[in-house]
Design a protein around this motif. Sequence first.
Motif, PDB file in Angstrom:
ATOM      1  N   GLY A 165       3.571  11.214   6.590  1.00  0.00           N
ATOM      2  CA  GLY A 165       4.465  11.083   5.461  1.00  0.00           C
ATOM      3  C   GLY A 165       4.362   9.756   4.740  1.00  0.00           C
ATOM      4  O   GLY A 165       3.613   8.870   5.139  1.00  0.00           O
ATOM      5  N   LEU A 166       5.139   9.663   3.666  1.00  0.00           N
ATOM      6  CA  LEU A 166       5.238   8.469   2.830  1.00  0.00           C
ATOM      7  C   LEU A 166       6.697   8.116   2.632  1.00  0.00           C
ATOM      8  O   LEU A 166       7.559   8.993   2.606  1.00  0.00           O
ATOM      9  CB  LEU A 166       4.637   8.720   1.442  1.00  0.00           C
ATOM     10  N   ALA A 167       6.967   6.830   2.475  1.00  0.00           N
ATOM     11  CA  ALA A 167       8.303   6.356   2.108  1.00  0.00           C
ATOM     12  C   ALA A 167       8.120   5.197   1.143  1.00  0.00           C
ATOM     13  O   ALA A 167       7.093   4.511   1.164  1.00  0.00           O
ATOM     14  CB  ALA A 167       9.073   5.901   3.341  1.00  0.00           C
TER      15      ALA A 167
ATOM     16  N   ARG B 200       8.511  -2.486  -3.579  1.00  0.00           N
ATOM     17  CA  ARG B 200       7.267  -2.266  -4.321  1.00  0.00           C
ATOM     18  C   ARG B 200       6.132  -1.813  -3.405  1.00  0.00           C
ATOM     19  O   ARG B 200       4.968  -1.844  -3.775  1.00  0.00           O
ATOM     20  CB  ARG B 200       6.861  -3.508  -5.090  1.00  0.00           C
ATOM     21  N   TYR B 201       6.482  -1.392  -2.209  1.00  0.00           N
ATOM     22  CA  TYR B 201       5.480  -0.919  -1.260  1.00  0.00           C
ATOM     23  C   TYR B 201       5.670   0.551  -0.924  1.00  0.00           C
ATOM     24  O   TYR B 201       6.794   1.033  -0.862  1.00  0.00           O
ATOM     25  CB  TYR B 201       5.553  -1.713   0.053  1.00  0.00           C
ATOM     26  N   LEU B 202       4.549   1.208  -0.691  1.00  0.00           N
ATOM     27  CA  LEU B 202       4.567   2.532  -0.090  1.00  0.00           C
ATOM     28  C   LEU B 202       4.335   2.318   1.400  1.00  0.00           C
ATOM     29  O   LEU B 202       3.494   1.505   1.782  1.00  0.00           O
ATOM     30  CB  LEU B 202       3.420   3.394  -0.617  1.00  0.00           C
ATOM     31  N   VAL B 203       5.067   3.028   2.211  1.00  0.00           N
ATOM     32  CA  VAL B 203       4.834   3.001   3.653  1.00  0.00           C
ATOM     33  C   VAL B 203       4.224   4.351   4.012  1.00  0.00           C
ATOM     34  O   VAL B 203       4.856   5.392   3.824  1.00  0.00           O
ATOM     35  CB  VAL B 203       6.139   2.778   4.444  1.00  0.00           C
ATOM     36  N   ALA B 204       2.991   4.309   4.486  1.00  0.00           N
ATOM     37  CA  ALA B 204       2.316   5.516   4.964  1.00  0.00           C
ATOM     38  C   ALA B 204       2.450   5.500   6.479  1.00  0.00           C
ATOM     39  O   ALA B 204       2.136   4.501   7.123  1.00  0.00           O
ATOM     40  CB  ALA B 204       0.851   5.501   4.549  1.00  0.00           C
ATOM     41  N   TYR B 205       2.936   6.605   7.042  1.00  0.00           N
ATOM     42  CA  TYR B 205       3.134   6.619   8.492  1.00  0.00           C
ATOM     43  C   TYR B 205       2.511   7.856   9.112  1.00  0.00           C
ATOM     44  O   TYR B 205       2.321   8.872   8.474  1.00  0.00           O
ATOM     45  CB  TYR B 205       4.619   6.515   8.854  1.00  0.00           C
TER      46      TYR B 205
ATOM     47  N   ILE C 155       1.273  -0.185   1.604  1.00  0.00           N
ATOM     48  CA  ILE C 155       0.393  -0.085   0.445  1.00  0.00           C
ATOM     49  C   ILE C 155       1.109  -0.724  -0.729  1.00  0.00           C
ATOM     50  O   ILE C 155       2.220  -0.340  -1.072  1.00  0.00           O
ATOM     51  CB  ILE C 155       0.067   1.391   0.128  1.00  0.00           C
ATOM     52  N   SER C 156       0.476  -1.711  -1.326  1.00  0.00           N
ATOM     53  CA  SER C 156       1.050  -2.396  -2.476  1.00  0.00           C
ATOM     54  C   SER C 156       0.952  -1.495  -3.699  1.00  0.00           C
ATOM     55  O   SER C 156      -0.096  -0.921  -3.979  1.00  0.00           O
ATOM     56  CB  SER C 156       0.296  -3.701  -2.721  1.00  0.00           C
ATOM     57  N   TRP C 157       2.063  -1.379  -4.410  1.00  0.00           N
ATOM     58  CA  TRP C 157       2.093  -0.554  -5.613  1.00  0.00           C
ATOM     59  C   TRP C 157       2.294  -1.459  -6.809  1.00  0.00           C
ATOM     60  O   TRP C 157       3.320  -2.125  -6.944  1.00  0.00           O
ATOM     61  CB  TRP C 157       3.206   0.479  -5.521  1.00  0.00           C
ATOM     62  N   ASP C 158       1.295  -1.503  -7.703  1.00  0.00           N
ATOM     63  CA  ASP C 158       1.363  -2.316  -8.909  1.00  0.00           C
ATOM     64  C   ASP C 158       1.874  -1.424 -10.040  1.00  0.00           C
ATOM     65  O   ASP C 158       1.098  -0.775 -10.725  1.00  0.00           O
ATOM     66  CB  ASP C 158      -0.010  -2.894  -9.237  1.00  0.00           C
ATOM     67  N   GLU C 159       3.198  -1.375 -10.195  1.00  0.00           N
ATOM     68  CA  GLU C 159       3.803  -0.465 -11.173  1.00  0.00           C
ATOM     69  C   GLU C 159       3.360  -0.756 -12.593  1.00  0.00           C
ATOM     70  O   GLU C 159       3.148   0.135 -13.389  1.00  0.00           O
ATOM     71  CB  GLU C 159       5.321  -0.551 -11.063  1.00  0.00           C
ATOM     72  N   ALA C 160       3.186  -2.025 -12.922  1.00  0.00           N
ATOM     73  CA  ALA C 160       2.802  -2.394 -14.285  1.00  0.00           C
ATOM     74  C   ALA C 160       1.447  -1.818 -14.659  1.00  0.00           C
ATOM     75  O   ALA C 160       1.223  -1.410 -15.792  1.00  0.00           O
ATOM     76  CB  ALA C 160       2.794  -3.904 -14.430  1.00  0.00           C
ATOM     77  N   ASN C 161       0.534  -1.765 -13.689  1.00  0.00           N
ATOM     78  CA  ASN C 161      -0.807  -1.252 -13.963  1.00  0.00           C
ATOM     79  C   ASN C 161      -1.022   0.142 -13.413  1.00  0.00           C
ATOM     80  O   ASN C 161      -2.120   0.680 -13.498  1.00  0.00           O
ATOM     81  CB  ASN C 161      -1.862  -2.197 -13.391  1.00  0.00           C
ATOM     82  N   SER C 162       0.014   0.725 -12.800  1.00  0.00           N
ATOM     83  CA  SER C 162      -0.068   2.058 -12.212  1.00  0.00           C
ATOM     84  C   SER C 162      -1.269   2.194 -11.276  1.00  0.00           C
ATOM     85  O   SER C 162      -2.059   3.110 -11.381  1.00  0.00           O
ATOM     86  CB  SER C 162      -0.134   3.137 -13.290  1.00  0.00           C
ATOM     87  N   ARG C 163      -1.398   1.245 -10.359  1.00  0.00           N
ATOM     88  CA  ARG C 163      -2.521   1.243  -9.438  1.00  0.00           C
ATOM     89  C   ARG C 163      -2.032   1.118  -8.005  1.00  0.00           C
ATOM     90  O   ARG C 163      -1.047   0.453  -7.714  1.00  0.00           O
ATOM     91  CB  ARG C 163      -3.446   0.055  -9.712  1.00  0.00           C
TER      92      ARG C 163
END
Length: 114
Positions: A78-80, A84-89, A103-111
């Motif tokens: 799953g994911l949570a 600004r982070y995704l946690v993949a478990y 997992i770092s989520w760069d919202e400004a660049n959608s990456r």
Amino acid sequence: MSDTEIVAVGEGIVAVVDFSVGTFSRVLGVPAFVDYVSVVKLGDNLVAVATQDGIVRAIDLKSGAESGEINVNMPLKGLALAGRYLVAYGGDWHKTGRSLCLISWDEANSRIAA
């Protein structure tokens, strides 16, 4: 996604379901062999989906375009979202190796980035 919509994932499917009327309001073209096990909302019309094999993708629900992908190199359950982070478990909880991945989520660049 809203008060009346949810995103459903599974084998060969990423779809927005309007549960107020019980119908699909959007279905994305996903290969039939891809089995998504989790989904989390990243932003307006943007979700992250994960496969059991460890692939995490960011998908725009309006266009169906992928805006990023990462392989976490471990089985996922799953994911949570945590700030600004995704946690993949997942992984092997009682063996050596990883069971969590930030997992770092760069919202400004959608990456998505490692």
